[in-house]
Design a protein around this motif. Structure first.
Motif, mmCIF file in Angstrom:
data_model
loop_
_atom_site.group_PDB
_atom_site.id
_atom_site.type_symbol
_atom_site.label_atom_id
_atom_site.label_comp_id
_atom_site.label_asym_id
_atom_site.label_seq_id
_atom_site.Cartn_x
_atom_site.Cartn_y
_atom_site.Cartn_z
ATOM 1 N N GLU A 7 -8.137 -13.808 1.846
ATOM 2 C CA GLU A 7 -7.695 -12.876 0.800
ATOM 3 C C GLU A 7 -8.498 -11.581 0.861
ATOM 4 N N ALA A 10 -7.382 -9.439 3.788
ATOM 5 C CA ALA A 10 -6.057 -8.873 3.540
ATOM 6 C C ALA A 10 -6.123 -7.718 2.544
ATOM 7 N N ALA A 11 -6.985 -7.817 1.538
ATOM 8 C CA ALA A 11 -7.078 -6.795 0.487
ATOM 9 C C ALA A 11 -7.953 -5.609 0.889
ATOM 10 N N PRO A 13 -8.200 -3.425 3.489
ATOM 11 C CA PRO A 13 -7.603 -2.129 3.867
ATOM 12 C C PRO A 13 -7.017 -1.369 2.676
ATOM 13 N N ARG A 14 -6.376 -2.078 1.775
ATOM 14 C CA ARG A 14 -5.804 -1.439 0.577
ATOM 15 C C ARG A 14 -6.906 -0.900 -0.330
ATOM 16 N N ALA A 15 -7.992 -1.645 -0.462
ATOM 17 C CA ALA A 15 -9.109 -1.226 -1.320
ATOM 18 C C ALA A 15 -9.838 -0.012 -0.730
ATOM 19 N N GLY A 17 -8.476 2.269 1.277
ATOM 20 C CA GLY A 17 -7.557 3.403 1.166
ATOM 21 C C GLY A 17 -7.260 4.038 2.514
ATOM 22 N N SER A 18 -6.211 4.800 2.549
ATOM 23 C CA SER A 18 -5.759 5.398 3.809
ATOM 24 C C SER A 18 -6.433 6.734 4.111
ATOM 25 N N PHE A 80 -12.114 1.372 -5.335
ATOM 26 C CA PHE A 80 -12.316 0.148 -4.569
ATOM 27 C C PHE A 80 -12.388 -1.056 -5.502
ATOM 28 N N THR A 83 -9.038 -1.839 -7.246
ATOM 29 C CA THR A 83 -8.075 -2.495 -6.347
ATOM 30 C C THR A 83 -8.371 -3.982 -6.211
#
Length: 89
Positions: A7, A10-11, A13-15, A17-18, A80, A83
């Motif tokens: 988990e 998986a989380a 990259p989203r936390a 950010g781009s 961060f 998220t």
């Protein structure tokens, strides 16, 4: 942190950010560029936490900031943390 390693990965990259450059370094480490410095995240599984029938996966996560001032650290950590935040009551 109360999460499994899968988990977390998986989380992450989203936390992060781009808008931020980052990379995996090995199986349990990520390096995030926060110019002029960086943040190194490393983690390791901990024993599950058991409360009656509830079983919670846990990770020990280390945050190592290098050459990052307080304002930049806060600017990164606030979204961060939001998220990765889990529901509560």
């Amino acid at each position: 942190m109360g999460t499994s390693e899968s988990e977390w990965k998986a989380a992450l990259p989203r936390a992060i950010g781009s808008q931020v450059r980052w990379r995996w370094e090995g199986a349990r480490q990520a390096v995030i560029d926060l110019p002029p410095g960086r943040l190194t995240l490393s983690w390791e599984p901990l024993p599950d936490r058991r409360i009656a029938l509830l079983v919670m996966k846990r990770l020990l996560v280390r945050f190592e900031f290098e050459a990052v001032d307080d304002a930049a650290r806060l600017a990164f950590m606030k979204p961060f943390d939001l998220t990765l935040q889990r529901g509560g009551g």
